[in-house]
Design a protein around this motif. Structure first.
Motif, PDB file in Angstrom:
ATOM      1  N   VAL A  87       0.860  -1.186   0.000  1.00 40.09           N
ATOM      2  CA  VAL A  87       0.000   0.000   0.000  1.00 40.09           C
ATOM      3  C   VAL A  87       0.893   1.231   0.000  1.00 40.09           C
ATOM      4  CG1 VAL A  87      -1.844   1.264   1.170  1.00 40.09           C
ATOM      5  CG2 VAL A  87      -1.767  -1.230   1.310  1.00 40.09           C
ATOM      6  N   LEU A  88       0.602   2.165  -0.893  1.00 47.24           N
ATOM      7  CA  LEU A  88       1.289   3.451  -0.921  1.00 47.24           C
ATOM      8  C   LEU A  88       0.350   4.533  -0.406  1.00 47.24           C
ATOM      9  CD1 LEU A  88       3.160   3.476  -4.363  1.00 47.24           C
ATOM     10  CD2 LEU A  88       4.158   3.199  -2.084  1.00 47.24           C
ATOM     11  N   GLN A  89       0.923   5.525   0.250  1.00 53.20           N
ATOM     12  CA  GLN A  89       0.132   6.630   0.773  1.00 53.20           C
ATOM     13  C   GLN A  89      -0.474   7.432  -0.385  1.00 53.20           C
ATOM     14  OE1 GLN A  89      -0.851   7.426   3.829  1.00 53.20           O
ATOM     15  NE2 GLN A  89      -1.985   9.153   2.985  1.00 53.20           N
ATOM     16  N   GLN A  90      -1.757   7.705  -0.276  1.00 50.86           N
ATOM     17  CA  GLN A  90      -2.457   8.404  -1.347  1.00 50.86           C
ATOM     18  C   GLN A  90      -2.107   9.884  -1.410  1.00 50.86           C
ATOM     19  OE1 GLN A  90      -6.722   9.086  -1.003  1.00 50.86           O
ATOM     20  NE2 GLN A  90      -6.674   8.745   1.211  1.00 50.86           N
ATOM     21  N   GLN A  91      -2.241  10.460  -2.605  1.00 51.77           N
ATOM     22  CA  GLN A  91      -2.136  11.891  -2.867  1.00 51.77           C
ATOM     23  C   GLN A  91      -0.891  12.523  -2.257  1.00 51.77           C
ATOM     24  OE1 GLN A  91      -6.234  12.714  -1.431  1.00 51.77           O
ATOM     25  NE2 GLN A  91      -6.700  13.347  -3.519  1.00 51.77           N
ATOM     26  N   THR A  92       0.239  11.918  -2.593  1.00 53.74           N
ATOM     27  CA  THR A  92       1.516  12.443  -2.108  1.00 53.74           C
ATOM     28  C   THR A  92       2.588  12.083  -3.117  1.00 53.74           C
ATOM     29  OG1 THR A  92       2.982  12.538  -0.187  1.00 53.74           O
ATOM     30  CG2 THR A  92       2.181  10.367  -0.813  1.00 53.74           C
ATOM     31  N   LYS A  93       3.810  12.498  -2.844  1.00 56.40           N
ATOM     32  CA  LYS A  93       4.958  12.047  -3.616  1.00 56.40           C
ATOM     33  C   LYS A  93       5.644  10.957  -2.809  1.00 56.40           C
ATOM     34  CE  LYS A  93       5.731  16.280  -6.247  1.00 56.40           C
ATOM     35  NZ  LYS A  93       6.693  17.372  -6.601  1.00 56.40           N
ATOM     36  N   ALA A  94       5.330   9.730  -3.159  1.00 52.49           N
ATOM     37  CA  ALA A  94       5.809   8.578  -2.388  1.00 52.49           C
ATOM     38  C   ALA A  94       7.189   8.144  -2.873  1.00 52.49           C
ATOM     39  CB  ALA A  94       4.822   7.421  -2.518  1.00 52.49           C
ATOM     40  N   ALA A  95       8.069   7.898  -1.938  1.00 55.80           N
ATOM     41  CA  ALA A  95       9.427   7.466  -2.282  1.00 55.80           C
ATOM     42  C   ALA A  95       9.458   5.974  -2.582  1.00 55.80           C
ATOM     43  CB  ALA A  95      10.372   7.789  -1.131  1.00 55.80           C
ATOM     44  N   ILE A  96      10.234   5.622  -3.586  1.00 50.02           N
ATOM     45  CA  ILE A  96      10.546   4.225  -3.896  1.00 50.02           C
ATOM     46  C   ILE A  96      12.053   4.149  -4.078  1.00 50.02           C
ATOM     47  CG2 ILE A  96      10.261   2.342  -5.567  1.00 50.02           C
ATOM     48  CD1 ILE A  96       7.517   3.391  -6.207  1.00 50.02           C
ATOM     49  N   TRP A  97      12.674   3.150  -3.487  1.00 47.83           N
ATOM     50  CA  TRP A  97      14.126   3.063  -3.593  1.00 47.83           C
ATOM     51  C   TRP A  97      14.610   1.618  -3.647  1.00 47.83           C
ATOM     52  CZ3 TRP A  97      11.733   4.671   0.992  1.00 47.83           C
ATOM     53  CH2 TRP A  97      11.949   3.890   2.121  1.00 47.83           C
ATOM     54  N   GLY A  98      15.888   1.498  -3.992  1.00 48.12           N
ATOM     55  CA  GLY A  98      16.494   0.171  -4.081  1.00 48.12           C
ATOM     56  C   GLY A  98      17.928   0.266  -4.538  1.00 48.12           C
ATOM     57  N   TRP A  99      18.405  -0.779  -5.223  1.00 43.04           N
ATOM     58  CA  TRP A  99      19.790  -0.859  -5.650  1.00 43.04           C
ATOM     59  C   TRP A  99      19.846  -1.354  -7.094  1.00 43.04           C
ATOM     60  CZ3 TRP A  99      17.791  -1.897  -0.988  1.00 43.04           C
ATOM     61  CH2 TRP A  99      18.333  -1.235   0.117  1.00 43.04           C
ATOM     62  N   ALA A 100      20.891  -0.930  -7.806  1.00 40.70           N
ATOM     63  CA  ALA A 100      21.102  -1.344  -9.187  1.00 40.70           C
ATOM     64  C   ALA A 100      22.605  -1.290  -9.462  1.00 40.70           C
ATOM     65  CB  ALA A 100      20.333  -0.432 -10.133  1.00 40.70           C
ATOM     66  N   GLY A 101      22.985  -1.377 -10.708  1.00 48.43           N
ATOM     67  CA  GLY A 101      24.393  -1.222 -11.045  1.00 48.43           C
ATOM     68  C   GLY A 101      24.844   0.190 -10.756  1.00 48.43           C
ATOM     69  N   ALA A 102      26.090   0.355 -10.381  1.00 42.52           N
ATOM     70  CA  ALA A 102      26.634   1.678 -10.067  1.00 42.52           C
ATOM     71  C   ALA A 102      26.446   2.620 -11.246  1.00 42.52           C
ATOM     72  CB  ALA A 102      28.107   1.572  -9.706  1.00 42.52           C
ATOM     73  N   ASN A 103      25.860   3.795 -10.952  1.00 42.87           N
ATOM     74  CA  ASN A 103      25.669   4.864 -11.938  1.00 42.87           C
ATOM     75  C   ASN A 103      24.728   4.471 -13.088  1.00 42.87           C
ATOM     76  OD1 ASN A 103      27.610   6.627 -10.596  1.00 42.87           O
ATOM     77  ND2 ASN A 103      29.177   5.248 -11.413  1.00 42.87           N
ATOM     78  N   LYS A 104      23.944   3.434 -12.890  1.00 47.51           N
ATOM     79  CA  LYS A 104      23.003   3.007 -13.921  1.00 47.51           C
ATOM     80  C   LYS A 104      21.702   3.821 -13.833  1.00 47.51           C
ATOM     81  CE  LYS A 104      25.301  -0.484 -15.734  1.00 47.51           C
ATOM     82  NZ  LYS A 104      25.675  -0.551 -17.169  1.00 47.51           N
ATOM     83  N   ASN A 105      21.052   3.989 -14.973  1.00 50.55           N
ATOM     84  CA  ASN A 105      19.766   4.671 -15.017  1.00 50.55           C
ATOM     85  C   ASN A 105      18.649   3.710 -14.613  1.00 50.55           C
ATOM     86  OD1 ASN A 105      20.690   7.233 -15.963  1.00 50.55           O
ATOM     87  ND2 ASN A 105      20.931   6.343 -18.009  1.00 50.55           N
ATOM     88  N   VAL A 106      17.775   4.176 -13.753  1.00 50.77           N
ATOM     89  CA  VAL A 106      16.643   3.384 -13.278  1.00 50.77           C
ATOM     90  C   VAL A 106      15.364   4.172 -13.542  1.00 50.77           C
ATOM     91  CG1 VAL A 106      15.546   2.301 -11.281  1.00 50.77           C
ATOM     92  CG2 VAL A 106      18.043   2.315 -11.474  1.00 50.77           C
ATOM     93  N   SER A 107      14.346   3.498 -14.024  1.00 52.02           N
ATOM     94  CA  SER A 107      13.060   4.161 -14.271  1.00 52.02           C
ATOM     95  C   SER A 107      11.933   3.409 -13.580  1.00 52.02           C
ATOM     96  CB  SER A 107      12.775   4.256 -15.772  1.00 52.02           C
ATOM     97  OG  SER A 107      12.617   2.973 -16.336  1.00 52.02           O
TER      98      SER A 107
END
Length: 478
Positions: free
Chosen positions: A37-57
């Protein structure tokens, strides 16, 4: 270089490359998973890990928008997505060189639920310690609009970036049976009244004092609280300052929430003067780190219980847990956008884990419905002492949050004490009159102070007409 050595070297290099490649694979923090569940009507943060300096969408199905960012040198990335009004289910797609799809996502109201054993206590109860009516409530608990997440116990000497693995679960008998009873009853009533999805995140650990949920930086303001050096981590446990902040809370900080509910204090009962400042300091730190302003913070006052069987030297004086309840009562004025749910009618003399968790959860929900969501037409806050007026031998107590007055539901008020200039408290007669309480005693001709229910274990007998109990209190500072 012989063939065997070259072969081993090549295998080692391949293994290192494999490990590095595995570590660089796209992944999300554990909180971002199916059924979330994400909080409604806000700018919700999503985060994680990927390759160094890689673009994530990240692409969200509710608006088809793609938001992109670049991972840092260590592969950590974080971005914000705009969430709509409550609804779902939706999908969230996260892409780098690979793709992760999060399914069955709801958008609604997210609440952090934290504290010690009375918050942690599951609906199914503890061994030989029941939760009232839980079996029937578990049986009827299936509701896809209520989602539950438990952060596993973790004691750490250093602040962690990731918590132990867990998963979001829809409310149904098996998941509800193992979830916090206080939090479940809170969320169930919110869902019933608001008609939106509710996400509950349980981050609690039995036996934990407030300082275990604070960082090393905030604990510095309390030099009497010792934090063992990191090299002594084997000596640390859930009672050690900072350890639960490090292992359980820190990884979750930044997940968008509506507010927090808190049930704790039993493990600080012997230090009420300290708690009066420690607890507000903890809330200030949480709010500062979340950077969401003074989000709603509702907490339960610890229920009456006979603490005398604990270490036998800890009796009388400040070891009367009414002092801790009083520190909690005073905390409301020190913590903006907070309120306290009173449980003076829900304690048990021989169990520190009272069975009536529905009262705890639903009283927290009432506070939230009234103060956070603006619902009206019902009582939410317990009456609280407003003033003491002494005239002759009678002390008159006036109360706030009691527009319809007070009641004892036909019982004699038996928990009042009154003291004169000798500062000795004596049993008092108390009468409800016109929304006030008149207190006196034949052998106290010149009263100066009044106490109500100021004992370890007591059964509250003063209520608002709507049935919400008055907290124990004192007008003295002796």
């Amino acid at each position: 270089m012989n063939t065997t050595f070259k072969s081993r070297l090549n295998i080692s290099i391949l293994f290192i490359l494999f490990v590095c490649s595995a570590e660089a694979q796209l992944r999300l923090a554990n909180f971002f998973s199916d059924n979330m569940v994400l909080q409604q009507q806000t700018k919700a943060a999503i985060w994680g890990w990927a390759g160094a300096n890689k673009n994530v969408s990240v692409t969200t199905s509710w608006n088809k928008k793609k938001v992109s960012t670049k991972a840092n040198n260590e592969g950590k990335w974080k971005l914000l997505v705009e969430t709509p009004a409550a609804g779902g289910p939706y999908e969230i797609t996260v892409s780098e060189s690979s793709t992760i799809t999060i399914k069955n996502v709801l958008v609604g109201e997210v609440w952090l639920c934290s504290g010690q054993s009375n918050m942690e206590m599951p609906m199914k109860g503890y061994k030989d310690q029941p939760v009232l009516h839980s079996n029937d409530d578990i049986l009827h608990s299936t509701n896809s609009q209520v989602r539950l997440y438990i952060v596993p116990r973790s004691v750490k000497a250093i602040a962690q970036q990731e918590s132990k693995p867990s998963e979001w679960k829809e409310a149904q008998p098996e998941s509800v049976a193992n979830f916090s009873a206080t939090a479940y009853y809170f969320g169930r009533l919110l869902n019933e009244m608001l008609h939106v999805p509710i996400g509950l995140v349980n981050i609690s650990y039995g036996g934990s004092p407030a300082e275990a949920w604070m960082s090393n930086d905030s604990i510095k303001a309390f030099p009497e609280i010792k934090v063992p050096p990191v090299q002594d981590s084997l000596k640390m446990n859930n009672r050690t300052a900072t350890t639960l902040f490090n292992g359980m809370l820190n990884p979750f900080i930044g997940y968008s929430i509506k507010g927090a509910i808190w049930y704790q204090g039993e493990s600080n009962y012997d230090r009420p003067d300290q708690y009066e400042n420690l607890f507000p300091a903890m809330v200030r730190e949480w709010r500062a780190r979340w950077a969401q302003g003074d989000f709603p913070f509702y907490f339960t006052q610890i229920a009456p219980f006979n603490y005398a069987p604990l270490p036998t030297s800890n009796t009388g004086g400040k070891y009367n847990s009414a002092n801790l309840r009083d520190a909690q009562r005073k905390s409301v004025a020190k913590i903006p956008n907070s309120e306290m749910a009173v449980l003076l009618d829900a304690g048990e003399e021989t169990s520190i884990h009272p069975a009536n968790k529905q009262k705890a959860g639903e009283r927290l929900a009432l506070l939230s419905l009234a103060n956070t969501y603006g619902m009206k037409g019902f009582a939410a806050m317990s009456p609280s002492l407003d003033s003491l007026i002494i005239k002759g031998s009678v002390a008159t107590l006036k109360f706030k949050n009691a527009p319809m007055g007070l009641t004892s539901f036909g019982k004699r008020l038996s928990n009042f004490e009154i003291a004169g200039t000798d500062k000795i408290f004596r049993p008092a007669q108390a009468i409800i009159s016109g929304g006030t309480v008149l207190v006196s005693a034949p052998n106290v001709r010149e009263p100066v102070a009044v106490r109500y229910a100021f004992r370890d274990y007591v059964e509250g007998d003063l209520f608002s007409v709507e049935g919400l109990p008055v907290s124990s209190f004192r007008t003295d500072d002796w």
